[in-house]
Motif scaffolding. Structure first.
Motif, PDB file in Angstrom:
ATOM      1  N   VAL A 112      -5.154  10.004  -2.896  1.00 15.25           N
ATOM      2  CA  VAL A 112      -5.003   9.093  -1.811  1.00 15.25           C
ATOM      3  C   VAL A 112      -4.706   9.825  -0.464  1.00 15.25           C
ATOM      4  CG1 VAL A 112      -3.758   7.035  -0.901  1.00 15.25           C
ATOM      5  CG2 VAL A 112      -4.403   7.049  -3.413  1.00 15.25           C
ATOM      6  N   GLU A 113      -3.938  10.634  -0.659  1.00 15.27           N
ATOM      7  CA  GLU A 113      -3.284  11.499   0.524  1.00 15.27           C
ATOM      8  C   GLU A 113      -4.775  12.164   1.183  1.00 15.27           C
ATOM      9  OE1 GLU A 113      -1.145  13.688   3.510  1.00 15.27           O
ATOM     10  OE2 GLU A 113      -1.009  11.797   2.401  1.00 15.27           O
ATOM     11  N   CYS A 114      -5.457  12.660   0.180  1.00 17.53           N
ATOM     12  CA  CYS A 114      -6.805  13.498   0.624  1.00 17.53           C
ATOM     13  C   CYS A 114      -8.136  12.451   0.872  1.00 17.53           C
ATOM     14  CB  CYS A 114      -7.032  14.560  -0.281  1.00 17.53           C
ATOM     15  SG  CYS A 114      -5.670  15.647  -0.452  1.00 17.53           S
ATOM     16  N   VAL A 141       6.621   9.200   3.568  1.00 14.05           N
ATOM     17  CA  VAL A 141       6.747   7.975   4.182  1.00 14.05           C
ATOM     18  C   VAL A 141       6.290   7.783   5.405  1.00 14.05           C
ATOM     19  CG1 VAL A 141       9.114   6.765   5.225  1.00 14.05           C
ATOM     20  CG2 VAL A 141       9.316   8.063   3.115  1.00 14.05           C
ATOM     21  N   ALA A 142       5.952   6.540   5.881  1.00 17.18           N
ATOM     22  CA  ALA A 142       5.284   6.243   6.890  1.00 17.18           C
ATOM     23  C   ALA A 142       5.959   6.811   8.264  1.00 17.18           C
ATOM     24  CB  ALA A 142       4.933   4.906   7.349  1.00 17.18           C
ATOM     25  N   GLN A 143       5.413   7.142   9.272  1.00 12.06           N
ATOM     26  CA  GLN A 143       6.008   7.569  10.532  1.00 12.06           C
ATOM     27  C   GLN A 143       6.689   6.399  11.103  1.00 12.06           C
ATOM     28  OE1 GLN A 143       3.115   9.100  13.656  1.00 12.06           O
ATOM     29  NE2 GLN A 143       4.796   9.948  14.735  1.00 12.06           N
ATOM     30  N   GLY A 144       7.970   6.781  11.775  1.00  8.79           N
ATOM     31  CA  GLY A 144       8.796   5.919  12.085  1.00  8.79           C
ATOM     32  C   GLY A 144       9.751   5.058  10.954  1.00  8.79           C
ATOM     33  N   LYS A 145       9.435   5.364   9.777  1.00  4.25           N
ATOM     34  CA  LYS A 145      10.103   4.417   8.882  1.00  4.25           C
ATOM     35  C   LYS A 145      11.295   5.583   8.219  1.00  4.25           C
ATOM     36  CE  LYS A 145       7.701   0.651   9.245  1.00  4.25           C
ATOM     37  NZ  LYS A 145       8.203  -0.348   9.504  1.00  4.25           N
ATOM     38  N   LEU A 292       5.058  -1.313  -2.234  1.00  5.99           N
ATOM     39  CA  LEU A 292       6.020  -0.375  -1.644  1.00  5.99           C
ATOM     40  C   LEU A 292       6.036  -0.065  -0.308  1.00  5.99           C
ATOM     41  CD1 LEU A 292       5.647   2.745  -4.232  1.00  5.99           C
ATOM     42  CD2 LEU A 292       7.460   0.874  -4.243  1.00  5.99           C
ATOM     43  N   GLN A 293       6.960  -0.717   0.286  1.00  3.04           N
ATOM     44  CA  GLN A 293       6.939  -0.639   1.934  1.00  3.04           C
ATOM     45  C   GLN A 293       7.311   0.604   2.359  1.00  3.04           C
ATOM     46  OE1 GLN A 293       7.713  -5.557   2.674  1.00  3.04           O
ATOM     47  NE2 GLN A 293       9.601  -4.261   2.240  1.00  3.04           N
ATOM     48  N   SER A 294       6.897   0.826   3.287  1.00  2.00           N
ATOM     49  CA  SER A 294       7.167   2.100   4.426  1.00  2.00           C
ATOM     50  C   SER A 294       6.652   3.356   3.772  1.00  2.00           C
ATOM     51  CB  SER A 294       8.744   2.197   4.479  1.00  2.00           C
ATOM     52  OG  SER A 294       9.097   1.338   5.373  1.00  2.00           O
ATOM     53  N   VAL A 295       5.744   3.281   2.732  1.00  5.28           N
ATOM     54  CA  VAL A 295       4.964   4.602   2.353  1.00  5.28           C
ATOM     55  C   VAL A 295       3.792   4.584   3.413  1.00  5.28           C
ATOM     56  CG1 VAL A 295       5.703   4.780  -0.172  1.00  5.28           C
ATOM     57  CG2 VAL A 295       3.639   3.240   0.607  1.00  5.28           C
ATOM     58  N   SER A 296       3.237   5.775   3.465  1.00 11.96           N
ATOM     59  CA  SER A 296       2.067   5.818   4.742  1.00 11.96           C
ATOM     60  C   SER A 296       0.969   5.706   4.191  1.00 11.96           C
ATOM     61  CB  SER A 296       2.106   7.429   5.087  1.00 11.96           C
ATOM     62  OG  SER A 296       1.617   8.258   4.010  1.00 11.96           O
ATOM     63  N   LYS A 297       0.636   5.455   3.063  1.00 15.76           N
ATOM     64  CA  LYS A 297      -0.834   4.891   2.541  1.00 15.76           C
ATOM     65  C   LYS A 297      -0.541   4.024   1.353  1.00 15.76           C
ATOM     66  CE  LYS A 297      -3.196   9.132   3.994  1.00 15.76           C
ATOM     67  NZ  LYS A 297      -2.246   9.982   4.459  1.00 15.76           N
TER      68      LYS A 297
END
Length: 329
Positions: A112-114, A141-145, A292-297
């Motif tokens: 997923v990351e790639c 973790v998503a930016q700003g979270k 899952l909230q606040s993960v980047s993907k």
């Protein structure tokens, strides 16, 4: 049902979803169903012969499923390099990262990351702690979270609620409750397309009791209103005051919720997780989540007590999640 509407939106196999837990018959069957119904292009991670044997045992055709043996994949080294670079400040070496590629959750997370997959669904076999840990390490973790939390949709007939945190943070602080509430409102509005009405729940309604636990909730409400002045939020509220207009008129007539909350934020993980199971087992609510909230993907969890239908429904939600995120970019 709300899920029926999402199924139409999910139609088309342009979304790639990876399922790390291919040793579980529920996951294999759900992946086969999701692929056949065109909700996504499912990828099962694991030994091809073992997966085919399990598929034959449960009577599932694997024609619409891709199988990748993560222990033999040519991508292991590249994923390990990317993970080691991502986690180098935490002391992760390439050698250790390569070992982590034996773990299907980590391999799938790096897919997923790639961007070799659009999302990952796991947790039917492993614990939520394992799911969250691998998600934070791989997609991050998503930016700003700051904090990852778990939210679940609960649906019965025309009623749809979002409950949080039901999975991750045991005893949230006021600041964490603030973030959980804001993230949950965003999750509800993203999927439901309706304005969130957020109730921070407790055993007291607007000062009917005194306790340090209540001070934590009241402080969180002040923080939420400061960060998101346009959000409809109130607390502390008892469940009946949050969900029954007639009770709200008596207990909290000035509350902006007016007994019509659709996002319920619990004071701790005990309350959230227990309430979720009660709604499912005793009241017949359908549960989808935890998201899952606040993960980047997109990485979403499952309950170890899930049924095949639950996994398919989560796949539908994830497919819609990915499609809508693409449109926002």
């Amino acid at each position: 049902m709300f899920v029926d509407k999402l199924r139409k939106e999910a139609s088309g196999n342009s979304v790639v979803v990876v399922f790390p837990e291919s040793s579980d018959a529920r996951i294999v069957e759900a992946a086969c169903i999701a692929g056949k119904k065109n909700y996504c292009t499912p990828i099962l991670l694991g030994n091809e012969a073992a997966i085919k044997k399990l598929g034959a045992k449960i009577g599932c055709s694997l024609n619409h499923v891709i199988i990748i043996d993560h222990l033999k994949s040519d991508e292991r080294e590249e994923y390990a390099e990317r993970l080691a670079e991502k986690r180098k400040k935490k002391g992760l070496t390439y050698k250790d990262a390569l070992k982590l590629m034996d773990n299907a959750n980590y391999f799938g997370g790096m897919m997923v990351e790639c961007r070799d997959a659009d999302g990952l669904i796991t947790g039917a076999v492993g614990t939520t702690a394992q799911t969250v840990r691998s998600a934070i390490h791989t997609v991050g973790v998503a930016q700003g979270k700051k904090w990852v939390s778990g939210a679940c949709f609960c649906m019965h007939k025309e009623k749809m609620l979002l409950l949080a945190d039901c999975a991750v943070i045991e005893q949230p602080t006021s600041e964490q409750l603030c973030h959980i509430a804001i993230d949950s409102a965003e999750t509800y509005e993203f999927f439901a397309g309706k304005k969130a009405k957020v109730a921070l729940l407790s055993f007291s309604t607007k000062g009917s009791a005194s306790h340090e636990m209540l001070d934590r909730i009241r402080k969180a409400v002040v923080m939420i209103r400061k960060k998101k002045p346009g959000l409809v939020v109130d607390g502390e509220l008892q469940v009946d005051a949050a969900l029954r207009p007639d009770v709200a008129k008596r207990k909290c007539p000035q509350s902006p919720i007016k007994g019509d909350a659709n996002v319920l934020v619990f004071p701790n993980l005990d309350a959230g997780n227990i309430s979720l199971k009660f709604l499912n087992i005793l009241a017949g609510y359908e549960i989808v989540g935890p998201f899952l909230q606040s993960v980047s993907k997109p990485v979403n969890d499952l309950s170890r007590g899930c049924y095949v239908k639950d996994v398919v429904d989560m796949t539908v939600f994830m497919s819609v999640q990915v499609r809508r995120l693409r449109k926002k970019k």
